[in-house]
Design a protein around this motif. Structure first.
Motif, PDB file in Angstrom:
ATOM      1  N   SER A  61       0.844  -1.205   0.000  1.00 28.82           N
ATOM      2  CA  SER A  61       0.000   0.000   0.000  1.00 28.82           C
ATOM      3  C   SER A  61       0.873   1.246   0.000  1.00 28.82           C
ATOM      4  CB  SER A  61      -0.934  -0.007   1.217  1.00 28.82           C
ATOM      5  OG  SER A  61      -1.854  -1.073   1.144  1.00 28.82           O
ATOM      6  N   ARG A  62       1.908   1.243   0.834  1.00 28.24           N
ATOM      7  CA  ARG A  62       2.835   2.379   0.860  1.00 28.24           C
ATOM      8  C   ARG A  62       3.559   2.529  -0.471  1.00 28.24           C
ATOM      9  NH1 ARG A  62       4.166   0.215   5.908  1.00 28.24           N
ATOM     10  NH2 ARG A  62       6.093  -0.662   5.006  1.00 28.24           N
ATOM     11  N   GLU A  63       4.037   1.405  -1.017  1.00 27.67           N
ATOM     12  CA  GLU A  63       4.810   1.468  -2.247  1.00 27.67           C
ATOM     13  C   GLU A  63       3.985   1.970  -3.420  1.00 27.67           C
ATOM     14  OE1 GLU A  63       6.728  -2.207  -3.135  1.00 27.67           O
ATOM     15  OE2 GLU A  63       7.990  -2.179  -1.341  1.00 27.67           O
ATOM     16  N   PHE A  64       2.716   1.566  -3.482  1.00 26.47           N
ATOM     17  CA  PHE A  64       1.882   1.924  -4.630  1.00 26.47           C
ATOM     18  C   PHE A  64       1.035   3.167  -4.385  1.00 26.47           C
ATOM     19  CE2 PHE A  64       1.868  -2.935  -5.290  1.00 26.47           C
ATOM     20  CZ  PHE A  64       3.126  -2.874  -5.884  1.00 26.47           C
ATOM     21  N   GLY A  65       1.170   3.774  -3.205  1.00 26.14           N
ATOM     22  CA  GLY A  65       0.400   4.978  -2.904  1.00 26.14           C
ATOM     23  C   GLY A  65      -1.088   4.725  -2.769  1.00 26.14           C
ATOM     24  N   LYS A  66      -1.455   3.576  -2.296  1.00 24.60           N
ATOM     25  CA  LYS A  66      -2.861   3.209  -2.131  1.00 24.60           C
ATOM     26  C   LYS A  66      -3.219   3.184  -0.647  1.00 24.60           C
ATOM     27  CE  LYS A  66      -3.577   0.449  -6.325  1.00 24.60           C
ATOM     28  NZ  LYS A  66      -4.881   1.065  -6.688  1.00 24.60           N
ATOM     29  N   PRO A  67      -4.482   3.385  -0.332  1.00 23.94           N
ATOM     30  CA  PRO A  67      -4.889   3.316   1.087  1.00 23.94           C
ATOM     31  C   PRO A  67      -4.813   1.884   1.592  1.00 23.94           C
ATOM     32  CG  PRO A  67      -6.816   3.539  -0.328  1.00 23.94           C
ATOM     33  CD  PRO A  67      -5.624   3.722  -1.216  1.00 23.94           C
TER      34      PRO A  67
ATOM     35  N   GLU B 170     -10.661  -2.270  -4.858  1.00 22.89           N
ATOM     36  CA  GLU B 170     -11.261  -0.938  -4.912  1.00 22.89           C
ATOM     37  C   GLU B 170     -12.032  -0.608  -3.639  1.00 22.89           C
ATOM     38  OE1 GLU B 170     -10.875   1.184  -7.319  1.00 22.89           O
ATOM     39  OE2 GLU B 170      -9.913  -0.068  -8.838  1.00 22.89           O
ATOM     40  N   GLY B 171     -12.563  -1.619  -2.945  1.00 17.33           N
ATOM     41  CA  GLY B 171     -13.432  -1.390  -1.794  1.00 17.33           C
ATOM     42  C   GLY B 171     -12.673  -1.158  -0.508  1.00 17.33           C
ATOM     43  N   ALA B 172     -13.422  -1.341   0.621  1.00 16.99           N
ATOM     44  CA  ALA B 172     -12.842  -1.079   1.932  1.00 16.99           C
ATOM     45  C   ALA B 172     -11.901  -2.186   2.369  1.00 16.99           C
ATOM     46  CB  ALA B 172     -13.954  -0.909   2.967  1.00 16.99           C
ATOM     47  N   ALA B 173     -12.060  -3.384   1.827  1.00 17.69           N
ATOM     48  CA  ALA B 173     -11.211  -4.526   2.175  1.00 17.69           C
ATOM     49  C   ALA B 173     -10.541  -5.065   0.912  1.00 17.69           C
ATOM     50  CB  ALA B 173     -12.036  -5.618   2.855  1.00 17.69           C
ATOM     51  N   LEU B 174      -9.441  -5.779   1.120  1.00 12.30           N
ATOM     52  CA  LEU B 174      -8.745  -6.379  -0.022  1.00 12.30           C
ATOM     53  C   LEU B 174      -9.617  -7.445  -0.649  1.00 12.30           C
ATOM     54  CD1 LEU B 174      -5.059  -6.825   1.229  1.00 12.30           C
ATOM     55  CD2 LEU B 174      -5.956  -5.092  -0.330  1.00 12.30           C
ATOM     56  N   ASP B 175      -9.644  -7.451  -1.960  1.00 13.36           N
ATOM     57  CA  ASP B 175     -10.452  -8.408  -2.706  1.00 13.36           C
ATOM     58  C   ASP B 175      -9.521  -9.438  -3.335  1.00 13.36           C
ATOM     59  OD1 ASP B 175     -12.219  -9.808  -4.189  1.00 13.36           O
ATOM     60  OD2 ASP B 175     -12.827  -8.152  -5.506  1.00 13.36           O
ATOM     61  N   PHE B 176      -9.610 -10.664  -2.886  1.00 11.25           N
ATOM     62  CA  PHE B 176      -8.740 -11.726  -3.392  1.00 11.25           C
ATOM     63  C   PHE B 176      -9.395 -12.541  -4.504  1.00 11.25           C
ATOM     64  CE2 PHE B 176      -6.776 -10.751   0.630  1.00 11.25           C
ATOM     65  CZ  PHE B 176      -5.417 -10.929   0.393  1.00 11.25           C
ATOM     66  N   THR B 177     -10.538 -12.043  -5.018  1.00 10.73           N
ATOM     67  CA  THR B 177     -11.214 -12.752  -6.097  1.00 10.73           C
ATOM     68  C   THR B 177     -10.322 -12.791  -7.338  1.00 10.73           C
ATOM     69  OG1 THR B 177     -13.352 -11.959  -5.279  1.00 10.73           O
ATOM     70  CG2 THR B 177     -13.285 -12.832  -7.541  1.00 10.73           C
ATOM     71  N   GLY B 178     -10.058 -13.955  -7.814  1.00 12.43           N
ATOM     72  CA  GLY B 178      -9.210 -14.112  -8.990  1.00 12.43           C
ATOM     73  C   GLY B 178      -7.733 -13.981  -8.706  1.00 12.43           C
ATOM     74  N   VAL B 179      -7.400 -13.698  -7.448  1.00 14.25           N
ATOM     75  CA  VAL B 179      -5.993 -13.523  -7.076  1.00 14.25           C
ATOM     76  C   VAL B 179      -5.411 -14.797  -6.512  1.00 14.25           C
ATOM     77  CG1 VAL B 179      -4.415 -12.305  -5.540  1.00 14.25           C
ATOM     78  CG2 VAL B 179      -6.224 -11.054  -6.710  1.00 14.25           C
TER      79      VAL B 179
END
Length: 704
Positions: A573-579, A615-624
């Motif tokens: 998150s820090r590396e990619f500038g994402k929340p 994109e949402g409030a929690a990490l989405d592991f669908t397809g990951v």
């Protein structure tokens, strides 16, 4: 012998004066004068010897002998001190000596000469001192087979004619001294040019040898420089064969004694014996040192000059010059001493520049390497986890790190072998020096030797400059040999020597380079099996396996998976500038239950993809999350665990997750930036979970 008349004396003086005035070549002059003297005086042979200015040595200047002196009689300079001639230096009159009755005592250094003259049938010696400016510069000597009475008139006549001969000798000596000085100056300029203008040491030394060979009839020149550690920094040898020029060679290889340590030790002792060794003294040297005896037999050397270039704290240097025909003496030694200061200065400068260049290249290499390390994307920033298998490994790391023991780290791909290697280095006394990583599997087979050990300029096609290898770059620090099981079998022998002797040779180099480093190796192969199947040297395996470390796979430390997952989520998150987005319980359970054949690296990549795609409030592991592969025996055992054990494990993971989140939020549960928001759940739900998990307040009122 009847007295000479005044007229005859004047005629002889005039003849000698005319000869001195018209004949330029000294040898021809004194041969002509001697022939004329034989018409006046009775003798068989004549010799002129000279005395140096310090009255230390007697030298043969001219001889006209009617007999051959044996080979063992040296025609070189002889010391005057203690000799029969010492008491004649202040003579003003002609002296006659009976060789038969006046042979010197046994201690006299001239005794062999007198004995030899007696054996050759010579019975009388007549000495006429040659004086210039009131100082004896030498003697005119007549040698006769018969003893004759010399009248006072004959003595006076010989004394008179000795005066112009003395002047002629003095002029010849002055001219010879001038010519010698000019030759020495020319030689010194030529040597200076060779030593100071040629950068390559081998070319420089070849040019130096050619200049020395013009003045000293030698067939061999050796240069020895010993460092503080007693190892040779320079061990250069040059030989001239078949009348050609000099070329470099290895005498130890020619003598088939390349690995004989006693021979190498002898070479150190020989350079500490400066002096001239010819005839008997050379034979004594050969009797004392086997190396000298070998070169005498193999190359026919019969004379040697050993000169000490310097002997300072921590370093010694010397030069050895040998010949096959000419017996060296004081003249050659004096010539060699003229060039010793220049050679010593040139070698010291060369070694200093070489050391500066080595350090510069090493620093540049370290800088480049460290920049690459900083730019590289490491899988881990710190060791994460508190499971028992990991704690056991870390305990062994803390025990071995302060030592210099070689460590072999074994484990599956992605278990963090490089991270453990860095931990060992950072906890060691070498932590302030460089840690050099070498991926043995990534290096091309044709270049791996050059990468590890370096090469000299021109050692192979494409070697346009000298290169320092990774082992030399790691000097003083640590080298990490990753995937060491992939190293080619033919290179493993050279690797073994570095590990055993802590020294190496660059490709194309002749210098042995000591290295002080710690070795850490890692592999995902079963090296014992590789040894059994002949793909890995057993002796190298045992050398690397001094202290084994086995890293557990991630499936054996499942309790660390939630902590690792959150760590990677925050990192990316820090590396990619994402929340920062939390991980839902159902996803965390899925992560903890997987086999992770790629271990921590696979888990890291999985979380990284989720951070990028969510994109949402929690990490989405669908397809990951990767599809589940057929279970191994280890994962089958996990699948058969009881529900109670699984629930307890999940409860512990949930408790650590909540505690970790509360720690990061400073104990705040609700509101902006609170733990509920970070976990993506309702604040009331989180309060309920806190109560159920038995978590107590540890912060200020209203905070956990």
């Amino acid at each position: 012998m009847k007295d000479r008349t005044l007229s005859e004396s004047r005629q002889l003086m005039q003849y000698i004066s005319d000869a001195i005035g018209t004949i330029r070549d000294p040898q021809e002059l004194f041969r002509t004068v001697t022939d004329k003297l034989r018409l006046i005086f009775s003798f068989d042979s004549a010799v002129i010897v000279t005395v140096d200015r310090e009255r230390r040595y007697l030298s043969l200047f001219f001889e006209m002998l009617r007999f051959d002196l044996p080979d063992h009689i040296s025609r070189q300079k002889r010391q005057i001190a203690g000799s029969w001639f010492e008491h004649r230096l202040d003579d003003r009159s002609v002296t006659t000596v009976s060789i038969e009755r006046e042979i010197p005592g046994p201690a006299d250094p001239d005794m062999p000469v007198f004995k030899t003259l007696h054996e050759l049938g010579m019975r009388q010696l007549v000495l006429a001192p040659l004086r210039v400016g009131g100082r004896v510069i030498g003697f005119l000597n007549f040698v006769s087979k018969e003893e004759r009475e010399w009248s006072e008139a004959d003595r006076e006549l010989l004394a008179v004619v000795s005066a112009p001969i003395a002047i002629a000798v003095s002029n010849a000596l002055a001219y010879e001294e001038l010519r010698q000085r000019e030759a020495e100056t020319a030689m010194q300029l030529a040597v200076n040019n060779a030593l100071l203008t040629i950068r390559d040491r081998n070319s420089m030394m070849l040019a130096f040898c050619e200049q020395v060979g013009k003045l000293v009839p030698c067939a061999f020149i050796g240069i020895r420089v010993l460092g503080e550690d007693g190892r040779y920094r320079i061990f250069d040898n040059f030989i001239r064969e078949d009348g050609g020029g000099f070329h470099s060679f290895s005498p130890l290889d020619r003598l088939d004694v390349g690995g004989d340590e006693s021979i190498l030790q002898e070479t150190m002792e020989i350079i500490s014996r400066p002096g001239v060794y010819s005839g008997d003294s050379f034979d004594r040297l050969a009797g004392e040192f086997r190396l000298v005896a070998l070169v005498k037999e193999r190359f026919g050397f019969c004379s040697t000059i050993i000169s000490q270039l310097w002997d300072i704290t921590g370093s010694r240097a010397g030069m050895i010059i040998s010949g096959t025909e000419h017996a060296f003496g004081e003249t050659e030694l004096a010539t060699v001493r003229l060039i010793m200061p220049q050679l010593a200065l040139a070698l010291q400068n060369f070694l200093a520049f070489e050391e500066i260049d080595r350090l510069r290249r090493k620093l540049e290499g370290e800088r480049t390497y460290l920049v690459e390390e900083i730019r590289a994307a490491h899988n881990f920033e710190e060791i994460i986890g508190s499971s028992a298998p990991l704690a056991s490994v870390l305990r062994r790391v803390s025990q071995v790190a302060p030592t210099d023991a070689t460590v072999l780290i074994q484990g599956e791909t992605g278990t963090g072998k490089e991270l453990i290697a860095r931990a060992i280095h950072n906890l060691s006394p070498r932590k302030d020096r460089v840690l050099v990583r070498v991926n043995c599997a990534a290096l091309p087979a044709a270049l791996i030797e050059s990468e590890l050990f370096g090469h000299e300029k021109g050692s192979f096609t494409g070697a346009t400059e000298r290169r320092i290898g990774k082992f030399e770059l790691a000097d003083g620090g640590t080298i990490f040999l990753d995937e060491v099981g992939e190293m080619p079998l033919e290179l493993q022998a050279k690797m073994l020597r570095v590990l055993q002797e802590r020294e190496l040779e660059r490709i194309g180099g002749r210098q042995v380079i000591p290295v002080d480093l710690r070795v850490i190796a890692a592999t995902n192969r079963d090296l014992e099996q590789e040894v059994a199947e002949g793909r890995f040297r057993g002796d190298l395996f045992f050398r690397l396996n001094a202290f084994p470390l086995s890293l557990p796979p991630l499936r054996e430390r499942r309790e660390d998976i939630p902590v690792l997952a959150i760590h990677f989520a925050e990192k990316f998150s820090r590396e990619f500038g994402k929340p920062f987005r939390s991980i839902r319980e159902v996803d965390m359970a899925e992560l903890a239950g997987r086999a992770w054949r790629g271990n921590i690296r696979e888990l890291s990549h999985c979380v990284e993809q989720a951070v990028i795609l969510s994109e949402g409030a929690a990490l989405d592991f669908t397809g990951v999350l990767p599809s589940r592969l057929p279970e191994t025996a280890a994962s089958e055992g996990v699948r058969q665990a009881t529900m109670k054990e699984l629930e307890e494990e999940m409860s512990n993971m949930e408790r650590r997750l909540v505690l970790d989140t509360l720690e990061r939020c400073g104990g705040r549960v609700s509101g902006a930036g609170g733990a509920a928001e970070r976990l993506g759940i309702n604040a009331k739900t989180l309060y309920s979970r806190i109560d159920k998990l038995g978590i107590r307040k540890r912060y200020a009122p209203g905070r956990w």
